[in-house]
Structures are given as C-alpha cells and as structure tokens.
Design a protein around this motif. Structure first.
Motif, PDB file in Angstrom:
ATOM      1  N   TYR A 383       0.528  -1.123   0.066  1.00 13.36           N
ATOM      2  CA  TYR A 383       0.172   0.059   0.224  1.00 13.36           C
ATOM      3  C   TYR A 383       0.885   1.453   0.178  1.00 13.36           C
ATOM      4  N   ASN A 384       0.269   2.250  -0.493  1.00 11.47           N
ATOM      5  CA  ASN A 384       0.594   3.763  -0.564  1.00 11.47           C
ATOM      6  C   ASN A 384      -0.399   4.625   0.005  1.00 11.47           C
ATOM      7  N   THR A 385       0.052   5.703   0.358  1.00  8.63           N
ATOM      8  CA  THR A 385      -0.934   6.537   0.821  1.00  8.63           C
ATOM      9  C   THR A 385      -1.466   7.413  -0.338  1.00  8.63           C
ATOM     10  N   ALA A 386      -2.732   8.145  -0.073  1.00  8.93           N
ATOM     11  CA  ALA A 386      -3.267   8.583  -1.159  1.00  8.93           C
ATOM     12  C   ALA A 386      -2.662   9.942  -1.318  1.00  8.93           C
ATOM     13  N   GLY A 387      -2.269  10.447  -2.766  1.00  7.02           N
ATOM     14  CA  GLY A 387      -1.756  11.865  -2.775  1.00  7.02           C
ATOM     15  C   GLY A 387      -0.199  11.871  -2.464  1.00  7.02           C
ATOM     16  N   LYS A 388       0.400  12.976  -3.234  1.00  7.53           N
ATOM     17  CA  LYS A 388       1.825  12.921  -2.869  1.00  7.53           C
ATOM     18  C   LYS A 388       2.727  11.715  -3.154  1.00  7.53           C
ATOM     19  N   VAL A 402      -6.974   5.605  -2.887  1.00  3.59           N
ATOM     20  CA  VAL A 402      -7.743   6.526  -2.363  1.00  3.59           C
ATOM     21  C   VAL A 402      -7.825   6.190  -0.513  1.00  3.59           C
ATOM     22  N   ASN A 403      -8.226   7.392   0.081  1.00  4.34           N
ATOM     23  CA  ASN A 403      -8.233   7.102   1.335  1.00  4.34           C
ATOM     24  C   ASN A 403      -9.470   6.405   2.058  1.00  4.34           C
ATOM     25  N   GLN A 404      -9.524   4.830   1.709  1.00  2.00           N
ATOM     26  CA  GLN A 404     -10.309   4.170   1.974  1.00  2.00           C
ATOM     27  C   GLN A 404      -9.893   2.913   2.701  1.00  2.00           C
ATOM     28  N   ARG A 405     -10.460   2.286   3.866  1.00  6.30           N
ATOM     29  CA  ARG A 405      -9.936   1.163   4.508  1.00  6.30           C
ATOM     30  C   ARG A 405     -10.662   0.421   5.034  1.00  6.30           C
ATOM     31  N   ASP A 435      -8.724 -15.660   9.591  1.00  2.00           N
ATOM     32  CA  ASP A 435      -8.945 -15.418  10.949  1.00  2.00           C
ATOM     33  C   ASP A 435      -7.702 -14.726  11.736  1.00  2.00           C
ATOM     34  N   ASN A 436      -8.209 -14.477  12.857  1.00  3.90           N
ATOM     35  CA  ASN A 436      -6.867 -13.757  14.045  1.00  3.90           C
ATOM     36  C   ASN A 436      -5.987 -12.670  13.159  1.00  3.90           C
ATOM     37  N   TRP A 437      -6.551 -11.827  12.336  1.00  2.00           N
ATOM     38  CA  TRP A 437      -5.645 -10.594  11.798  1.00  2.00           C
ATOM     39  C   TRP A 437      -5.899  -9.696  13.015  1.00  2.00           C
ATOM     40  N   VAL A 438      -4.900  -8.740  12.858  1.00  3.74           N
ATOM     41  CA  VAL A 438      -4.562  -7.713  14.068  1.00  3.74           C
ATOM     42  C   VAL A 438      -4.884  -6.638  13.347  1.00  3.74           C
ATOM     43  N   GLN A 439      -5.605  -5.499  14.313  1.00  6.01           N
ATOM     44  CA  GLN A 439      -5.618  -4.334  14.021  1.00  6.01           C
ATOM     45  C   GLN A 439      -6.646  -3.856  12.926  1.00  6.01           C
ATOM     46  N   GLU A 440      -6.261  -4.190  11.751  1.00  2.47           N
ATOM     47  CA  GLU A 440      -7.271  -3.855  10.539  1.00  2.47           C
ATOM     48  C   GLU A 440      -7.132  -4.872   9.356  1.00  2.47           C
ATOM     49  N   ARG A 441      -7.949  -4.786   8.388  1.00  2.13           N
ATOM     50  CA  ARG A 441      -7.777  -5.666   7.192  1.00  2.13           C
ATOM     51  C   ARG A 441      -6.915  -5.117   6.180  1.00  2.13           C
ATOM     52  N   GLY A 442      -7.049  -3.766   5.860  1.00  2.00           N
ATOM     53  CA  GLY A 442      -6.031  -2.974   4.857  1.00  2.00           C
ATOM     54  C   GLY A 442      -6.545  -1.653   4.874  1.00  2.00           C
ATOM     55  N   LEU A 443      -5.533  -0.733   4.306  1.00  5.50           N
ATOM     56  CA  LEU A 443      -5.782   0.603   4.221  1.00  5.50           C
ATOM     57  C   LEU A 443      -5.380   1.191   2.691  1.00  5.50           C
ATOM     58  N   TYR A 444      -5.842   2.383   2.505  1.00  8.18           N
ATOM     59  CA  TYR A 444      -5.592   2.985   1.143  1.00  8.18           C
ATOM     60  C   TYR A 444      -5.771   2.157   0.227  1.00  8.18           C
ATOM     61  N   PHE A 445      -7.186   1.617   0.001  1.00  4.19           N
ATOM     62  CA  PHE A 445      -7.631   0.874  -1.233  1.00  4.19           C
ATOM     63  C   PHE A 445      -7.602   1.481  -2.641  1.00  4.19           C
ATOM     64  N   ALA A 446      -7.581   0.614  -3.399  1.00  4.08           N
ATOM     65  CA  ALA A 446      -7.573   1.201  -4.866  1.00  4.08           C
ATOM     66  C   ALA A 446      -9.089   1.486  -5.309  1.00  4.08           C
ATOM     67  N   LEU A 486      -3.910  -4.776   1.605  1.00  8.04           N
ATOM     68  CA  LEU A 486      -3.991  -5.439   2.865  1.00  8.04           C
ATOM     69  C   LEU A 486      -2.754  -5.326   3.689  1.00  8.04           C
ATOM     70  N   ALA A 487      -3.176  -5.243   4.986  1.00  6.40           N
ATOM     71  CA  ALA A 487      -2.075  -4.903   6.116  1.00  6.40           C
ATOM     72  C   ALA A 487      -0.843  -6.030   6.320  1.00  6.40           C
ATOM     73  N   PHE A 488      -0.296  -6.376   5.165  1.00  6.69           N
ATOM     74  CA  PHE A 488       0.556  -7.451   5.573  1.00  6.69           C
ATOM     75  C   PHE A 488       1.788  -7.122   6.440  1.00  6.69           C
ATOM     76  N   PHE A 489       2.083  -5.939   6.328  1.00  6.40           N
ATOM     77  CA  PHE A 489       3.178  -5.300   7.289  1.00  6.40           C
ATOM     78  C   PHE A 489       2.994  -5.201   8.657  1.00  6.40           C
ATOM     79  N   ARG A 490       1.395  -5.542   8.975  1.00  4.24           N
ATOM     80  CA  ARG A 490       1.156  -5.683  10.578  1.00  4.24           C
ATOM     81  C   ARG A 490       0.926  -7.201  10.561  1.00  4.24           C
ATOM     82  N   GLN A 491       0.632  -7.909   9.887  1.00  5.68           N
ATOM     83  CA  GLN A 491       0.089  -9.418  10.172  1.00  5.68           C
ATOM     84  C   GLN A 491       1.193 -10.151  10.081  1.00  5.68           C
ATOM     85  N   LEU A 492       2.405 -10.093   9.221  1.00  6.30           N
ATOM     86  CA  LEU A 492       3.503 -10.848   9.237  1.00  6.30           C
ATOM     87  C   LEU A 492       4.329 -10.676  10.463  1.00  6.30           C
TER      88      LEU A 492
END
Length: 511
Positions: A383-388, A402-405, A435-446, A486-492
């Motif tokens: 993922y990358n953040t929207a803008g810039k 986009v800023n959707q999560r 199952d058992n993912w942490v904090q969120e599913r994902g961020l800055y969707f397309a 998807l927030a792999f950077f949190r899950q792994l």
C-alpha cells in the motif's frame, strides 16, 4: 521581587482557607499550588536523587536528600520520610540561610518501575488496571521522599520523587527517572519463529544483569514443541553484563500449531519473565518498559515457490525479516540494482509500504520494474497513501489510491474469484486464512480500477458498503502485477498464519 518571605504569612492564611474548599479536586489543586508558592517565597529548595540510574528489585537505593533555605524565613525541618533510617537528620532543626543540608537514606527497591498500565496482561486496545490508578500519568508508587516543615508556625508537607541526577558535558545538569528492574532481563531475539517442517531452529535469548550473582535461564515447556537444553546456568555475573544463550526448538510433529514460548530467568529462588525496552529522546524523560519475555512459535501448513526476492524499501517495515524466516533469500534493491541490474534473477520483487510516497527515485525506476513484469516477472506493490506519490502510474493499467480502509480486523471477507491462482498456488486459501488478523484488514484501497485488473476480494466495515480495492492483479506481457492494500506489514510480524500463506501466494507466479 524583593523580600518574598514577607508574603508567607498571608499565603498561609490563604492556604488555610483553601483547605475548606468542598470540592475535593479543586481543594487538592489549590492547596498544592499554594504550598509550592509558600516554599518558593520562603526560599526553600529541596530535592532527592539516587546515586545510580538503575536498581534491581530487592537492592538498596542510595538516596541523598538536599535542602537549602535561600532567605531568612522562619522555616524548620521536622521530619524526612522514606521508609528507612535517615543519616544526618535531627528533627526540628532550623535551616540557616544559604547552608546546604544533605541527608542520606537507603530504602529497598520494592516494586518495578514498569508503567502501571503494562503491569498485567491485556487484550487488544484495552488495559487491565485498578480503578484507583486509572488516569495517572505515571506510577503512584515511584520512590518518593516526604519533607515535613513548620513554616511560620504552620505544618506543611512536601513530596519529591527520587530521580537520578548527572552532569552532561553539553546539556548540563540532567534529571531522569530511576529504573527498578528485574535482577536479570531476557529478550528473545525474534518476536515470531516460523516452521514449515520439523526442522529445528536456534532461538537466541539476550540477557542483561542488574545484580552481581548467579542464576539460570530456560524456555518454559509447551505442548507440541521440543526444547533443548532444558536449562542454561550462568555464574559470577556483574551489574551491566550482557550475554546471549541459544536454545534449539523443534516442532514435535507436523501438525499446524501456534504457541507462545516464554523465557524464564531464575535468580535466588525467584522466577522472572521480563525483557527490557528503553525509550530515549532528549525532549522527554527516559521511559523503561519490561515487556513479557515471549515469542510466538508457528508450525505452518505452508508451501513456498521460488527462492530469490528483491525488496525495494519504503517507509520501513519488517516484511523482509518475515520472508527470510520462510527460507527466502531477500535482496534489498537500490536504484542501480533496479535500473542497471538483471532483474530476471528474482522470483518476485516487492515494494515496501509507502515506497512510492517516500522513495523519490522510484519514478525513474518504474519503467524498469514494469519491463521486468513484461518479461515474465512478478511485481507485488504494497500500500501507498493517497496523494503525494512520486508517480501515479504504479501499475501497467490505471487505478487510483484513495483514503479508504477496512479497520475491523475481523471484517467479513468474500473471495469472489476462488479459481484465481492467488488462492490456490501454492497454498489453498480459504476464509479461515483471514482469521485472527490484527488491528485492521487493510488501508488506502484502490478505486477507479481499470477493467484489465481482477479484484478477487470484497470486504467492508460494519455499516459500510463492500469494496473491492484491497487486492488487484493483472497479467502484463509474460508476467504478473499485484497491488495490495492488505495490512501484511502488520500481520506478518504478528505471526498471523493465514497472512503468511496468502503473501507466499502473491510471491508465487505459476510457471
């Protein structure tokens, strides 16, 4: 202001009136403020400091308490309280002007300086604390010294937290909180250990001693795992010594299994299972934490494909370390590697989180990355953040970030294309892998996704419409391009088994 001591009698009268305030909160606030003002006008300066920054539980803290009276005020010291005998103190003694008085005491370090909200195990997003402590910015049981004075005939008590004081060549006189620590701390090298067979792994534990003495270290036995040796002794350790020991851990069988292993240090018949984490910045007081000396051990039902992974760093994440534990050889790529190197040697190339936000040179590397895909490569963009972003053309076909999560870590996942190779090669992915993912599913969707992309996942937070922008995949030339929010950077790093299985599939392009 001249002769501030002349204000003391009036301030004491005001203090007496403040003690009659009915509201407990405001009574405490105003009486404390007035006490400080009285001490300042009376010329009293007082502090208590320790002679070293750290003490182990049960050890003696050497404390010096100092008082100076800087004006000719009518103040007498009647008592100093620290929970032990005071050297050099004579009750009721007067305080001659500009004469520094020093009193020594040696109480026992009775409680860890672990922040009280971390003292007990806690769940996600909530701490287990006593109601009497909630809301305090720091521990209420930190070592303190009380000073009892009679000022203009009025008894007043002051309290000082014991600090460590030292002189820095640049910053001058520095005050920091003292640490009361376990006798020996233990930090397991990794937070997560992954096993995809019954092959043994070496588990290293770093120890630090805060005492002079002997003891032993072990990993607490857990069903489904073999640990060797059972215990490792240490002798003749001095304060400040650090050393590392190694255990061999092996899954007892091939059955998928997740367990938490705990390091236990035994010293003088007592057991401690705490690590050491120090947070140090010039603009805040030192913070010392004692996290549980634990690590997750995961025996995975996992197949991998390929060996060599190129990784383009982003804003910082632990994904490369997680991939190395799976047996991949991970190469951190720089601009020269991408533009002038032979990218065909990599079974997949991954960009780190927010790489297109922070790596200004990626706009010049992007043509080479897409050419790598076109020639048969497998590019996975996290993922990358929207803008810039340094370029909006991060894929071979258009889409917008986009800023959707989806913030609910247990949000329902719908696999809309179960036949897609992402869910079958080399691992069969099902809803159980979410199952058992942490904090969120994902961020800055397309969004605004070109029709040439497949979008095989649907998900949403409660009350929100489903979105398909968490995972995009398309063939381009002979290769494959994937964008995943998807927030792999949190899950792994958290050791989520299903996230590992799915991420391996993203890295594994069928031949």
């Amino acid at each position: 202001m001249e002769n501030p001591e002349k204000s003391v009698p009036a301030l004491i009268k005001l203090f007496d009136k403040a003690e009659d305030i009915k509201d407990a909160y405001w009574r405490t606030q105003k009486t404390n403020q007035l006490k400080d003002l009285i001490a300042a006008c009376a010329g009293l300066w007082l502090e208590s400091y320790a002679d070293q920054p750290s003490y182990a539980l049960g050890e003696t803290i050497k404390i010096n308490s100092q008082i100076i009276n800087r004006v000719d005020s009518n103040a007498r010291l009647t008592n100093i309280g620290i929970g032990g005998s005071i050297t050099g103190f004579r009750g009721g003694a007067g305080l001659p002007k500009d004469q520094l008085k020093t009193f020594s005491s040696s109480p026992v370090a009775g409680a860890l300086t672990q922040p009280y909200w971390l003292a007990a195990p806690h769940g996600i997003g909530i701490y287990t604390i006593a109601d009497t402590l909630a809301g305090y910015p720091e521990n209420s049981n930190l070592p303190k010294v009380t000073f009892d004075f009679i000022i203009n005939g009025r008894s007043l008590q002051y309290e000082r937290t014991v600090l460590y004081k030292y002189t820095d060549p640049v910053r001058g006189e520095v005050y920091q909180p003292i640490e009361i620590t376990p006798p020996v701390t233990a930090d397991i090298e990794n937070n997560v250990y992954l096993f995809k067979s019954q092959q043994p792994q070496s588990v290293k534990v770093k120890l630090k001693s805060f005492i002079k003495g002997d003891g032993s270290i072990s990993l607490k036995p857990v069903t489904g795992w073999k640990i060797s040796p059972e215990k490792i002794a240490f002798t003749n350790k001095n304060i400040g010594d650090e050393w590392t020991v190694a255990f061999t851990v092996t899954p007892a069988n091939s059955t998928p299994n997740t367990a938490t292993l705990e390091a236990e240090v035994e010293v003088k018949g007592k057991t401690f299972s705490l690590g050491l984490l120090r947070i140090r910045y010039d603009h805040i007081p030192n913070i010392t934490l004692f996290p549980p000396a634990q690590a997750r051990f995961i025996n995975l039902d996992l197949k991998t494909n390929g060996k060599n992974i190129g990784y383009i760093s982003g804003a910082g994440d632990k994904v490369p370390d997680a991939l190395r534990q799976l047996g991949y050889t991970v190469y951190i790529l720089n601009e020269n590697d991408v533009v002038n190197g032979n990218l065909s040697v990599y079974d997949a190339i991954v960009t780190g989180v927010r790489a297109y936000n922070v790596n200004e040179r990626l706009v010049f590397e992007q043509p080479a990355l897409l050419e790598y895909v076109k020639n048969g490569g497998n590019l996975v963009v996290q993922y990358n953040t929207a803008g810039k972003m340094v370029t909006n053309d991060i894929g071979p076909y258009p889409f917008n970030v986009v800023n959707q999560r989806v913030t609910e870590e247990d949000a329902k996942i719908t696999i809309t294309e179960p036949a897609n190779a992402l869910f079958s090669y080399p691992n069969k992915i099902t809803n159980a892998d979410f199952d058992n993912w942490v904090q969120e599913r994902g961020l800055y969707f397309a969004d605004g996704i070109d029709a040439k992309y497949s979008t095989p996942l649907l998900m949403n937070d409660t009350g929100s419409p489903p979105t398909n922008g968490a995972l995009l995949v398309t063939d381009y030339g002979k290769g494959r391009f994937i964008y995943t929010s998807l927030a792999f950077f949190r899950q792994l790093p958290a050791g989520v088994p299903g996230a590992y299985r799915l991420f391996v599939n993203l890295l594994s392009k069928p031949k």
